[in-house]
Design an enzyme around this catalytic site. Structure first.
Site: not given
Length: 482
Positions: A221-223, A330, A378, A401, A435
Site C-alpha cells: 500500500d502507500k502508507t 501527525e 483515532f 480530522k 494520502r
C-alpha cells in the site's frame, strides 16, 4: 485490584495520599488497558496513556509517581514473550527433504544387503571357510549358526560403506557461500546505503539470502512501506480552493506516458523542511489573509495545530524545536501549521500553546493558550481524531480530522457546492498518489457540551465494555446535530 503506595524522594509531600486502583485482569494486549484510580472520593479513568510497560524509558519528564500493577509473568511484555520461530528458506527446506530421502534410501539398501547376507551364509559354501572362521573368532560376522548376529553386524558394515552418499559437506558449502554473500556483497551494497544517516546494509542472518534474490514483484500500500514512512505536507484544499504548486511522481509518470512533460513551478523562496514540501505564495507569510476565504484558512491552520497528540521537544523556537509524534503524518501536519504561522511550542496535561502569526491582523504575533477538554483518539472504528478545546474567550470548539467518508457523512446540511468541489479535489489528490485527510470544526454550546461530557466521563470510567461505550458516546459527537 492494586493499592496505591508512594515511595520517592519527595515522600513527605504524599503522606496523606491514599487511593485504590481497579483494573482488568492481566492479559497480553499491549495497546489496551482498562482501569480506574479512586483517590480522594474521585474516580479517574486509566487508559494505555497512563500505563508504562516493562522496559519503557521516561521522556519529557524528570520523574513520575506510580504504582506497580502487574509483576513477573503477569506483565504484558512477558505474556507476549514466545519462542522466536526459525526462519528457513525454500532451499534449506528442500535440502532437508533431500537428505531425509537419501537417509531412507541408505537404510533400505543396507537392510536389503544385511537380510541377503544373513540368508546367504551357509556351511555348504565350504570354500569360504565360514565355519572355521567362526570357530577361531568365537562370534564371527559370518557365523551360519547365528544369522541374527550376521544381520546386525552386516547392517552396520553396509551403513559404514554406503554413508558417503549422504552429502554432509553440502551443508558446509552452502553456509560458506551464504556467509560470503552477506559479508562481501550485502553489507557492501552501495544501493542499500542510506546517505542521510550514514547507515550501511547489515545482514544479521544469512538464512534468507536466496529468497531475497528471487523477489520479482512487491505488492504494497502507500502508507509508508515504500516511502520510508516519511510523510510530507504537499497540497491542500480550503473552502473549495486548491493550494500547492508541487507535482507528484505519479503525475509525472502519467504525463510521460501521454507524451507530456510537466515542470514544477517552484518559488525560489519556497520553505523546505522534513515533513513539509509545500509551495504556494497565496498561503505563506500571512498572504492567506488576502484570500477570499481567510476565516476558513485560519480555522484550517488552527485545526492542524490543535487536533493532535504530538509532544514538542527542545527550545521553543521554530528552527530548533522537534516534534515527537505517534505517526509521521501527525508530525507533518504540525510542521505544516508551524510554517503557515501557527507554531505549536508547548503542551501541558490540560493546555496547548500556539504562537499565532497574522491571525488577527497582519504583522501581529501573539501567544495563545487553548484548554484541551477532551481528546478522542483515532482508532480503526472511528477513523478520525477529535479534540474539544476552550478558547481564551470561553468559546468551545470541536476540531476533527479523519477519513473523507467519515467526515463527510457527519457534516451539517448545506454548502453542497463546496462539498462537491472538495470531493473532486480529493479524487484529484488520490489520483496523484497523495494520502488524503479531511479537517472539520464546529462551535459547541456550553449546555450541550456538559450533557455530552457527563456521558463521556461515565463511559470512560466503565470497567466493562469501555471501548464499546466510548464508541457509542463518540458517535454523538458530530458536526451535523451537535
Amino acid at each position: 485490584m492494586a493499592h496505591l503506595v508512594v515511595s520517592c524522594d519527595v515522600q513527605f509531600l504524599f503522606k496523606l495520599l491514599a487511593g485504590e486502583i481497579q483494573c482488568e485482569q492481566p492479559n497480553n494486549s499491549l495497546y489496551t488497558f482498562t482501569g480506574n484510580l479512586i483517590i480522594q472520593d474521585q474516580t479517574l479513568p486509566l487508559s494505555p496513556n497512563q500505563l508504562l510497560l516493562r522496559g519503557c524509558s521516561l521522556r519529557n519528564t524528570g520523574h513520575i509517581v506510580g504504582v506497580v500493577v502487574f509483576t513477573g509473568h503477569e506483565t504484558k511484555v512477558m505474556m507476549n514473550a514466545m519462542n522466536v520461530p526459525s526462519k528457513r528458506s525454500t532451499l534449506e527446506r528442500k535440502l532437508d527433504k533431500l537428505i531425509l530421502a537419501l537417509f531412507a534410501t541408505l537404510f533400505v539398501m543396507c537392510f536389503i544387503g544385511a537380510v541377503g547376507s544373513a540368508i546367504f551364509v551357509n556351511k555348504k559354501y565350504f570354500y569360504l571357510y565360514l565355519e572355521s572362521s567362526s570357530e577361531e573368532e568365537g562370534m564371527s560376522q559370518f557365523n551360519p549358526r547365528n544369522r541374527f548376529l550376521v544381520f546386525l553386524l552386516t547392517m552396520f558394515t553396509f551403513i559404514t560403506l554406503y554413508s558417503t552418499i549422504i552429502p554432509i559437506s553440502l551443508y558446509v558449502s552452502i553456509e560458506m557461500i551464504k556467509f560470503i554473500q552477506s559479508t562481501r556483497f550485502i553489507n557492501n551494497d552501495l544501493h542499500m546505503y542510506h546517505y542521510e544517516t550514514d547507515t550501511p546494509a547489515l545482514a544479521r542472518t544469512s538464512n534468507l539470502n536466496e529468497e531475497l534474490g528471487q523477489v520479482e514483484y512487491i505488492f504494497s500500500d502507500k502508507t509508508g512501506t515504500l516511502t520510508r514512512n516519511l510523510m510530507e505536507f504537499f497540497k491542500c484544499s480550503i473552502g473549495g480552493v486548491v493550494y500547492g504548486n508541487g507535482v507528484t511522481e505519479t503525475e509525472k509518470g502519467i504525463a510521460e506516458r501521454r507524451g507530456i512533460k510537466l515542470e514544477e513551478n517552484i518559488s525560489p523562496n519556497a520553505v523546505r523542511e522534513r515533513g513539509f514540501n509545500f509551495d504556494d505564495a497565496r498561503l505563506m507569510g500571512g498572504a492567506w489573509r488576502n484570500e477570499p476565504n481567510p476565516d476558513s484558512c485560519k480555522e484550517f491552520f488552527r485545526c492542524l495545530a490543535i487536533c493532535h497528540t504530538v509532544l514538542p521537544e527542545g527550545e521553543e523556537f521554530p528552527d530548533k524545536i522537534r516534534y515527537q509524534a505517534a505517526s509521521p503524518d501527525e508530525s507533518a501536519l504540525v510542521i505544516a501549521a508551524k510554517n503557515f504561522g501557527f507554531f505549536f511550542y508547548r503542551r501541558t496535561p490540560t493546555k496547548i500553546y500556539i504562537r499565532e502569526s497574522h491571525a488577527e491582523k497582519m504583522d501581529k504575533i501573539q501567544d495563545q493558550s487553548y484548554e484541551i477538554l477532551n481528546v478522542l483518539e483515532f482508532n480503526s472504528t472511528r477513523k478520525r481524531q477529535s479534540v474539544v478545546c476552550r478558547y481564551p474567550d470561553g468559546r468551545l470548539v470541536l476540531y476533527s480530522k479523519g477519513a473523507d467518508n467519515v467526515i463527510f457523512e457527519r457534516l451539517a446540511d448545506g454548502s453542497n457546492d463546496i462539498k462537491k468541489v472538495t470531493r473532486e479535489h480529493l479524487e484529484q489528490f488520490g489520483s496523484a498518489g497523495l494520502r488524503t485527510l479531511c479537517l472539520a470544526y464546529k462551535e459547541l454550546h456550553q449546555e450541550v457540551y456538559e450533557s455530552w461530557n457527563e456521558k463521556f466521563i461515565h463511559a470512560k470510567s466503565s470497567l466493562i465494555d469501555r471501548e464499546k461505550k466510548l464508541d457509542e458516546v463518540h458517535l454523538i459527537l458530530n458536526f451535523g446535530s451537535f
